[in-house]
Design an enzyme around this catalytic site. Structure first.
Site, PDB file in Angstrom:
ATOM      1  N   CYS A 136      36.992  43.251  29.879  1.00 43.27           N
ATOM      2  CA  CYS A 136      37.151  43.688  28.493  1.00 43.27           C
ATOM      3  C   CYS A 136      36.073  43.074  27.617  1.00 43.27           C
ATOM      4  CB  CYS A 136      38.536  43.311  27.977  1.00 43.27           C
ATOM      5  SG  CYS A 136      38.839  43.844  26.274  1.00 43.27           S
ATOM      6  N   CYS A 139      37.204  42.119  24.149  1.00 44.73           N
ATOM      7  CA  CYS A 139      38.008  40.893  24.131  1.00 44.73           C
ATOM      8  C   CYS A 139      37.127  39.644  24.225  1.00 44.73           C
ATOM      9  CB  CYS A 139      38.987  40.871  25.306  1.00 44.73           C
ATOM     10  SG  CYS A 139      40.055  42.296  25.457  1.00 44.73           S
ATOM     11  N   ASP A 140      36.130  39.684  25.108  1.00 43.49           N
ATOM     12  CA  ASP A 140      35.423  38.469  25.494  1.00 43.49           C
ATOM     13  C   ASP A 140      33.932  38.447  25.177  1.00 43.49           C
ATOM     14  OD1 ASP A 140      37.832  37.503  26.585  1.00 43.49           O
ATOM     15  OD2 ASP A 140      37.471  38.558  28.458  1.00 43.49           O
TER      16      ASP A 140
END
Length: 314
Positions: A136, A139-140
């Protein structure tokens, strides 16, 4: 002897969609039962720092899910540590069977079983999950400011993730096992024009390399699919973008699905093709796949279920 539990609303799954649906259904006095499934808390339990959940500058994924579970319990949700292995949607009340042997009868069902990223299946990939290997970018990606990263894949998701990562990384290498991308032409054009992106065609991943103390990615070993030549790519992050698999096995032959198993919902609604059955979160969302959108869909599903029950059991 197996136990039978009855409820107006059965929620299957315990990620942001499931727990949010539980909160709303409980507040509507529907006495929901939530069955947590094989991974209580869902995908966020394998995510470390979450920095895009409104109200928390940063929060650990597992901690966020513990709080959601506590909230659902506090407002009256009955939470069962069980996994649904069979679900009969042919007639109401709907009937679900748990791995424990418990039978759940429900006047409505909210499917919130989520989706799982497809992984490469390498032991080294497993070693570094959460420590440099991610599925992701949204996300990261923030954690790789000024660093070199690699994206694996060739479809829309891979190209979108690569483009997103150029906002942070100093260099993004896209590794694809073929000599052309499957992504939409407009996305390919954007990718090819981005000076931060390098594409390595006709290569498959052999191994993720890194350090053990502290645990972290240092590079990627890839193999040319024709010549077998090995290339080492230095990087700090590896983003696997070879697709997601919706967890719709329970219902794939009972409700309408598309795009490889995602449950179809009516426009502007969480209603599925079976009256009284609703779907929320990643099981019905091939586009966004974010915790916040899943939570929003969970709210919608509970409200849709409440309306359905009022109209059909009034």
């Amino acid at each position: 002897m197996s136990e039978t539990l009855s409820t107006p609303v059965l929620i299957i799954g315990s990620g942001p969609a499931g727990y949010t649906a539980a909160v709303y259904a409980s507040r509507a006095m529907l006495k929901p039962i939530l069955v947590q499934g094989i991974q209580p808390g869902g995908q966020l339990t394998i995510t470390t720092e979450v920095e895009n959940w409104p109200g928390d500058v940063t929060v650990q994924g597992p901690d966020l899910m513990v709080r959601m579970e506590a909230h659902a319990r506090d407002v009256g949700t009955q939470i069962e540590t069980d996994m649904i292995t069979a679900l009969d949607l042919s007639q109401r009340p709907f009937r679900a069977t748990g791995d424990s042997g418990t039978v759940y009868e429900a006047d409505s069902v909210i499917l919130a079983t989520g989706a799982q990223a497809r992984w490469m299946g390498l032991p080294s990939e497993e070693t570094f999950k959460g420590f440099g290997v991610s599925a992701c970018a949204t996300c990261d990606g923030f954690f790789y400011r000024g660093q070199e990263v690699v994206v694996i894949g060739g479809g829309n998701t891979a190209v979108e993730e690569a483009l997103f990562l150029t906002n942070f990384a100093s260099k993004v290498t896209l590794v694809h096992r073929r000599d052309s991308l499957r992504a939409e032409k407009i996305l390919q054009d954007r990718l090819f024009k981005n000076p931060k992106v390098s594409i390595l065609w006709d290569h498959a991943v052999e191994e993720v390399t890194g350090t053990s103390d502290p645990l972290g990615v240092e590079g990627l070993r890839v193999r040319h699919v024709t010549t077998g030549e090995i290339t080492e790519i230095p990087c700090k992050g590896v983003f696997v973008a070879i697709g997601h698999a919706p967890a719709s096995e329970l219902v794939k032959d009972q409700v309408e699905t598309h795009l490889g198993g995602y449950v179809v919902t009516r426009p502007g609604s969480t209603a599925t093709s079976v009256p009284g059955v609703f779907a929320a979160g990643d099981i019905a969302d091939p586009v966004y796949r974010q915790a916040i959108t899943s939570a929003g869909m969970g709210c919608m599903a509970a409200l849709d279920a409440e309306r359905f029950l009022a109209e059909n059991d009034g």
